[in-house]
Scaffold this active site. Structure first.
Site, PDB file in Angstrom:
ATOM      1  N   LYS A 182       2.645  -3.245   6.472  1.00  0.00           N
ATOM      2  CA  LYS A 182       2.910  -3.480   5.048  1.00  0.00           C
ATOM      3  C   LYS A 182       4.384  -3.277   4.725  1.00  0.00           C
ATOM      4  CE  LYS A 182      -1.234  -4.317   3.252  1.00  0.00           C
ATOM      5  NZ  LYS A 182      -1.547  -5.578   2.522  1.00  0.00           N
ATOM      6  N   SER A 189       0.825  -1.207   0.000  1.00  0.00           N
ATOM      7  CA  SER A 189       0.000   0.000   0.000  1.00  0.00           C
ATOM      8  C   SER A 189       0.858   1.254   0.000  1.00  0.00           C
ATOM      9  CB  SER A 189      -0.898   0.004   1.244  1.00  0.00           C
ATOM     10  OG  SER A 189      -1.526   1.253   1.427  1.00  0.00           O
ATOM     11  N   TYR A 199      -1.115   0.058  10.011  1.00  0.00           N
ATOM     12  CA  TYR A 199      -1.320  -0.652   8.741  1.00  0.00           C
ATOM     13  C   TYR A 199      -0.128  -0.438   7.809  1.00  0.00           C
ATOM     14  CZ  TYR A 199      -3.524  -1.639   4.170  1.00  0.00           C
ATOM     15  OH  TYR A 199      -3.821  -2.104   2.911  1.00  0.00           O
TER      16      TYR A 199
END
Length: 321
Positions: free
Chosen positions: A150, A122, A146
């Site tokens: 990643k 991402s 998050y």
């Protein structure tokens, strides 16, 4: 060949499966077995004798070990706890986004061959100065759990590829717009909602200022890029297996202007601006400006305009604008 999709019950996983079935295979060969793994599957799934839907938790070592014994040639790793949920539930985000991904790599390391992995990362691996242009050599500076999860998996994918345990390629996805269906727990979900809901005659709220710029890519282009990533020869990639996918920089205001031109003022009048501190604390740290020449040079694709994205969504959904 055997293709395995983790997160195969999600929107992108199902669309990828459908596209693979229709195309018949990848450059490596024809698909003889297509396995989809997820915690749940909707009633409407692609129908094909080669397709197998396996209901399982991505963090379940026993289940992952068993499916890997089928020796998948290509693995699409799309499984994830989305940004908003990963921020609110740190333990769950770490369990699925990081530890389960590490577990997958460790199980692959024990195999007697090196499967090809396409990992959905991402642009959330970047954060901070939103005026900065992100280039291929820009270091990740995530400001969310998050994005951090990643980024850690990207590094592992690179190293396990360097060691020859897997043949990975990591794609840093822009915000996906426009997603069909209901909003999800991603903090970027509103980017789809402010277009999708008004087109269906429903009210929608935007939690960020209208001048906010976002980095977006349509579902169709994302699927094209997943498949292209799977088809790239390993020798071309070298040691850097991470790509910033080409996207489109557009402001919320520009998106709504395109929506009004395509539909009507009555449609955009259904949108209100209601600030949300939690969403802003994450989304407003995501840089919207990228230089993705390396990805473009190797064949990854982008959308032409927000108008193209909106018109494509309208056509696919059969909406009367």
């Amino acid at each position: 060949m055997h293709v395995l999709i983790f997160g195969g019950g999600g929107f992108l996983g199902r669309r990828l499966a459908k596209t693979l079935i229709e195309s018949g295979g990848l450059l490596q060969g024809k698909i003889t077995h297509l396995s989809l793994m997820d915690t749940a599957f909707p009633e409407e799934m692609p129908q094909d004798s080669r397709l197998e839907a396996i209901k399982s938790d991505f963090s379940d070592e026993k289940e992952i070990r068993e499916v890997l014994q089928l020796q998948p040639d290509v693995i699409f790793h799309l499984a994830a706890i989305v940004s908003g949920e990963a921020e609110k539930n740190f333990e769950l985000g770490m369990k699925v986004n990081f530890h389960a991904s590490l577990q997958l790599l460790e199980l692959c390391r024990m195999l007697d061959y090196s499967p090809r992995i396409v990992f959905a990362s991402s642009c959330a691996v970047f954060g901070g100065d939103v005026s900065k242009v992100i280039r291929d050599d820009t270091s990740p500076t995530p400001l969310s759990s998050y994005g951090t999860q990643k980024a850690m998996v990207e590094l592992l994918m690179n190293d396990y590829s360097r060691k020859g345990f897997v043949d990975a390629r990591c794609l840093r996805l822009p915000t996906i717009a426009i997603r069909p269906g209901k909003p999800n727990a991603a903090t970027s979900s509103f980017v789809s909602s402010i277009i999708r809901e008004p087109l269906y005659g429903k009210n929608a709220s935007c939690p960020v200022p209208s001048e906010t710029k976002v980095w977006i890519q349509s579902p169709n282009r994302v699927i094209q890029n997943f498949i292209h990533a799977a088809n790239i020869d390993e020798q071309i990639l070298g040691n850097d297996r991470i790509f910033n996918l080409p996207g489109l920089t557009v402001s919320i205001q520009e998106m709504l202007r395109s929506l009004e031109q395509i539909s009507s003022p009555e449609v955009t009048n259904l949108i209100s601006f209601e600030p949300d501190d939690f969403i802003q604390s994450i989304v407003l740290t995501w840089p919207p400006h990228f230089d993705t020449q390396r990805a473009i040079n190797i064949g990854f694709v982008k959308d032409a305009s927000s108008e193209e994205i909106i018109k494509s969504f309208i056509n696919e959904e059969g909406i009367s604008s």
